[in-house]
Design an enzyme around this catalytic site. Structure first.
Site, short mmCIF file in Angstrom:
data_model
loop_
_atom_site.label_atom_id
_atom_site.label_comp_id
_atom_site.label_asym_id
_atom_site.label_seq_id
_atom_site.Cartn_x
_atom_site.Cartn_y
_atom_site.Cartn_z
N ARG A 319 -10.85 -70.63 -69.01
CA ARG A 319 -12.04 -69.86 -69.36
C ARG A 319 -11.66 -68.66 -70.24
NH1 ARG A 319 -17.65 -69.26 -68.10
NH2 ARG A 319 -17.56 -71.27 -67.08
N GLU A 727 -22.19 -63.16 -63.73
CA GLU A 727 -20.95 -62.63 -64.30
C GLU A 727 -21.09 -61.94 -65.66
OE1 GLU A 727 -19.47 -66.69 -63.70
OE2 GLU A 727 -17.56 -65.74 -63.22
N1 MTE Z 1 -23.25 -59.83 -56.90
C1 MTE Z 1 -23.02 -59.32 -55.68
N2 MTE Z 1 -23.86 -58.39 -55.22
N3 MTE Z 1 -21.95 -59.70 -54.93
C2 MTE Z 1 -21.06 -60.64 -55.38
O1 MTE Z 1 -20.10 -60.98 -54.68
N4 MTE Z 1 -20.42 -62.15 -57.23
C3 MTE Z 1 -20.51 -62.39 -58.66
C4 MTE Z 1 -21.97 -62.45 -59.12
N5 MTE Z 1 -22.69 -61.32 -58.61
C5 MTE Z 1 -21.27 -61.20 -56.69
C6 MTE Z 1 -22.42 -60.77 -57.41
C7 MTE Z 1 -19.86 -63.63 -59.08
S1 MTE Z 1 -18.19 -63.64 -59.31
C8 MTE Z 1 -20.56 -64.78 -59.34
S2 MTE Z 1 -19.81 -66.16 -59.92
C9 MTE Z 1 -22.00 -64.85 -59.11
O2 MTE Z 1 -22.54 -63.64 -58.60
C10 MTE Z 1 -22.27 -66.00 -58.12
O3 MTE Z 1 -23.58 -66.11 -57.77
P1 MTE Z 1 -24.68 -66.89 -58.67
O4 MTE Z 1 -24.03 -68.13 -59.17
O5 MTE Z 1 -25.76 -67.13 -57.73
O6 MTE Z 1 -25.01 -65.95 -59.78
MO1 MOS Z 2 -17.41 -65.99 -59.71
S1 MOS Z 2 -15.61 -65.32 -60.39
O1 MOS Z 2 -17.28 -67.48 -60.62
O2 MOS Z 2 -17.04 -66.44 -58.12
#
Ligand code: MTE
Ligand code: MOS
Length: 812
Positions: A319, A727
């Site tokens: 990535r 992200e």
């Molecule tokens: N937001 C919060 N509050 N806590 C989290 O741990 N993880 C992030 C993002 N936002 C996270 C977050 C990461 S690394 C990812 S990949 C995505 O949320 C995963 O959730 P989604 O696929 O539902 O967006």
């Molecule tokens: Mo998020 S780094 O893809 O869990």
């Protein structure tokens, strides 16, 4: 438009709702895995035996002394493992190792009646070791050619021909730090065994199905004998995508051997010293520009610091390579990736999954080269944006590239950038010891797992006889608001108010074979599956309603909890419709499934269309820097971000703000340090507490923080026209670092390349200021100069070698 992205009238999606657990979060009533311990009888507590060597062979492990400690019940060692002694999917991660691979590696675990008993037991275990040579820094690992895993390469065109045809060629190196997740809830598992030997593990995991698989393979059981449930996480940020598995397996092993529930929760120090972090990277690059400052060629080698085992290092690296272009068209390009093996924790996924690292490399290149080209960085970036019809280095067309231009203009406009830059110039002219800087950076982030098979999801939707609805899906909730969005999706698909929909915790016995909730794809994938299940139920209910209403089924609409024939005044209430359907013996539940269409990826040649679409965003930051100390504050941030048509605007804005601040923390504050000395502390993480590891807090929030969602941004082919958000906003923070570079440069004569370490802590900013000031006396580094600046120009003797980020060489 596809049926998937089309919204009905009065949808529940698109409405600003608070997070479904917001009230529970703020009152402390929300249950996390460790809260279950107090509701469970006869729990045993697990404590690791961590060995304080960076690298060593275990020559003797004496566990008997632990058993003499009151309250110690058992010590778990390699000999207890009935299945495979491995915690990962790459078979390079022994769960009970006989070789210590990093400072603090756990070699065995003690179970006690209390946590304190287990801790004292662990302290009584005698581990004899033979120390071995270790590689702690990334540069030492590169010098020793200590690598692991694949060496992928993305190639397009002829990079040498591109360089030969370029008007300016620059080269440099850049080494930058990783990041600690510092989720509020540390890793935690609680395992039970029932009377039939069925294993139930409650785990704070982003990937319950893989936790289930690893528990099963460690125990030598089949997957159907293991159920994993995740209530919610107090943050995961990628850190709980792979690393909960081994810990869950220890708890499950303890439970099967003792017949009692076993709780394993890492203390903060254990979590910091045992679990993986964002990968730090080293980059070596050569870049060619044409006479107008357009990128002609890029040749870069990115080496990540993988730590002791592979974990997710290979996909993270992939990535990173797929995002080194960020928003910019690179005609001739060669990007090479390597994973170094060092004696550190095994570095892992972290919000952005390598994307931030790839993008940091190109933004750093542009920030360093702009003064050498004599082009305003705002103009240089914009001039190099993709335009419609161009493709990424790995061959995916950049659809909607014009959104980059549009968002850039919008931020310039709503952020009053031209006017503020004039004010900043005036301010800087009048303030010799304080300078301001303003920078804009773009984000283009690919959405989908590169690994095509992960792009599928399942859901289970139940409609009960009273009309209430319970949904299950394969995604996990870590604070990002996925569950809130899924409730909104189900309510929209069924045409009922959100209050009628409840969501049950994520469990592997409800929805099997799930992918990690990761790659920001949780809502896209699980939303598709929830909608599919709801659509099946709706199709059956529409038939029932058609008969009740005396109209054709095609003319029935259910909205706001009422089924009506088109144009008819009379209607049937949802609860009555459901009850009637039950008596007619109509199935009121369904399993839903979704797979993302149109993806293909050949990892052997790093080519294809791995992403369903790109997320775009633009941010501008203004900072003020103190010339005596390098201390700074962020005066203002303006963001416009593309989430398609938002499923839940309040949630999305929260994700953008949180992601941005977390990115700014990585780039400017959070300074991971390992002991690189040759003392007994070699390899020790020296920043193993919040007192030494500076996280962004309220005081580092931008003083003015404007976040807007792009309008009219419907994304066809995605659930209700939305886009992922989790992200991409983290990478918007790159503008803070570039603004700091601008401000530091303002202490010099201008048009001087300023190299900035990452993280750009006040100390690092101070050295950048010194470099800019030295540039005033050293005309080698002025704009358009064809004389190569001298290596280490402006570098202070106290600056660590790794921060002396190389020289730039210009050739006409
Ligand atoms: N937001 C919060 N509050 N806590 C989290 O741990 N993880 C992030 C993002 N936002 C996270 C977050 C990461 S690394 C990812 S990949 C995505 O949320 C995963 O959730 P989604 O696929 O539902 O967006
Ligand atoms: Mo998020 S780094 O893809 O869990």
């Amino acid at each position: 438009m596809s049926a998937l992205s089309e919204r009905p009238a009065h949808p529940a999606v698109g409405v600003s709702l608070p997070h479904e657990s917001a009230a529970l979060h703020v009152t402390g009533a929300a249950l996390y895995t460790d809260d279950l311990v107090h509701r469970t009888k006869d729990v045993l507590h697990a404590h690791p035996v961590q060995v304080p060597y960076a690298h060593a062979r275990v020559t003797a492990l004496k566990t008997e002394p632990a058993l003499d400690v009151p309250g110690v019940v058992r010590v778990l060692t390699a000999g207890d493992v009935p299945g495979v002694n491995d915690a990962g999917v790459k078979h390079d991660e022994p769960l009970f190792p006989d070789e210590v691979m990093f400072f603090g590696h756990a070699v065995c675990w003690v179970l006690g009646e209390t946590f304190e008993a287990a801790r004292l037991g662990a302290a009584a275990v005698v581990v004899e070791v033979e120390p071995l040579p270790s590689l702690v820094s990334l540069s030492d690992a590169i010098a020793a050619e200590s690598f692991q895993g694949a060496t992928p390469q993305i190639v397009r065109g002829d990079v040498e021909a591109g360089m030969a045809g370029a008007a300016h060629v620059f080269s440099g190196t850049f080494e930058f730090a990783g990041q600690e997740h510092f989720y509020l809830e540390t890793h935690c598992s609680l395992a039970h065994v029932d009377e039939a030997g069925q294993i139930f593990v409650q785990s704070s995991t982003q990937h319950p199905s893989e936790t289930q698989e690893i528990v099963a393979h460690v125990l030598g059981r089949a997957s159907h004998e293991v159920t994993v449930q995740c209530l919610r996480m107090g943050g995961g940020f990628g850190g709980k995508e792979m690393q909960p598995h081994g810990l869950a397996a220890i708890a499950a092993l303890g439970a099967t051997l003792t017949g009692r529930p076993v709780r394993l929760r890492l203390t903060r120090t254990q979590d910091l010293t045992m679990t993986g972090k964002r990968h730090g990277f080293h980059a070596d690059w050569r870049v060619g520009f044409d006479a107008d400052g357009r990128l002609r060629a890029l040749d870069a080698t990115l080496t990540s610091d993988g730590g002791w085992s592979l974990d997710l290092s290979e996909p993270v690296l992939a990535r990173a390579l797929c995002h080194t272009d960020n928003a910019y068209w690179l005609p001739d390009v060669r990007l090479t990736g390597r994973v170094a093996r060092t004696h550190k924790t095994s570095q892992t996924a972290f919000r952005g999954f390598g994307g931030p690292q790839g993008m940091l490399v190109i933004e750093d290149i542009l920030g360093r080269c702009a003064p050498l080209l004599g082009i305003d960085p705002v103009e240089l970036r914009r001039r190099n944006f993709y335009t419609e019809g161009q493709a990424t280095p790995y061959g995916q067309p950049v659809r909607h590239a014009q959104r980059l231009h549009q968002l850039w203009d919008q931020v310039l406009d709503t952020g009053s950038v031209a006017e503020r830059r004039r004010e900043i110039a005036e301010f800087n002219a009048g303030h010799p010891y304080t300078k301001r800087g303003l920078a804009l950076t773009p984000v283009k982030f690919g959405i989908s797992f590169n690994f095509t098979a992960f792009n599928q999801a399942g859901a289970l939707v139940h409609v009960y006889k009273d009309g209430s609805v319970l949904i299950n899906h394969g995604g996990t909730e870590m604070g990002q608001g996925l569950h809130t969005k899924m409730v909104q999706v189900a309510a929209t698909a069924l045409g009922i108010p959100v209050e009628k929909v409840r969501l049950a915790p994520t469990r592997t016995d409800k929805v099997p074979n799930t992918s990690a909730t990761a790659a920001s794809s949780g809502a896209d994938l699980n939303g598709g599956a929830v909608k599919d299940a709801c659509d099946q139920i709706l199709a059956r209910l529409t038939q029932v309603a058609a008969t009740m209403l005396g109209v054709n089924a095609h003319d029935v609409r259910i909205s706001g909890g009422i089924a009506q024939g088109i144009g008819a005044a009379a209607g049937v209430a949802w609860d009555d419709l459901v009850r009637t359907a039950y008596f007619q013996r109509v199935q009121l539940f369904a399993a839903g499934y979704y797979r993302t269409e149109g993806l293909h990826w050949d990892s052997s040649v790093m080519h294809g269309t791995p992403f369903k679409y790109f997320s775009y965003g633009v941010a501008a930051a203004e900072v003020e820097v103190d010339g005596f100390t390098g201390a700074y504050r962020t005066r203002r941030v303006d963001i416009v971000h593309d989430v398609g048509d938002s499923l839940s605007p309040l949630i999305d804005i929260g994700q953008i703000e949180g992601g941005f601040v977390q990115g700014a923390g990585w780039l400017t504050l959070e300074d991971l340090r390992w002991d690189e000395s040759d003392t007994a502390a070699r390899g020790r993480l020296t920043t193993q507490a919040a007192s030494t590891y500076k996280l962004p807090s309220f005081s580092e929030m931008p003083e003015v923080f404007n976040v807007a969602l792009m309008t009219d941004a419907t994304e066809d082919g995605v659930v209700y026209g939305s886009k992922a958000v989790g992200e991409p906003p983290l990478m918007l923070a790159l503008c803070v670092r570039e603004a700091l570079r601008e401000a530091a440069a303002a202490f010099g004569p201008g048009n001087v390349t300023v190299e900035l370490a990452s993280p750009a802590t006040p100390e690092a900013v101070f050295w950048a200021i010194e470099q800019a000031r030295a540039g005033a006396a050293d005309s080698h580094t002025t704009a358009g100069d064809v004389t190569p600046p001298q290596p280490g120009t402006g570098a202070h003797p106290l600056r660590p070698e790794s921060e002396q980020v190389g020289q730039a060489v210009s050739r006409v």
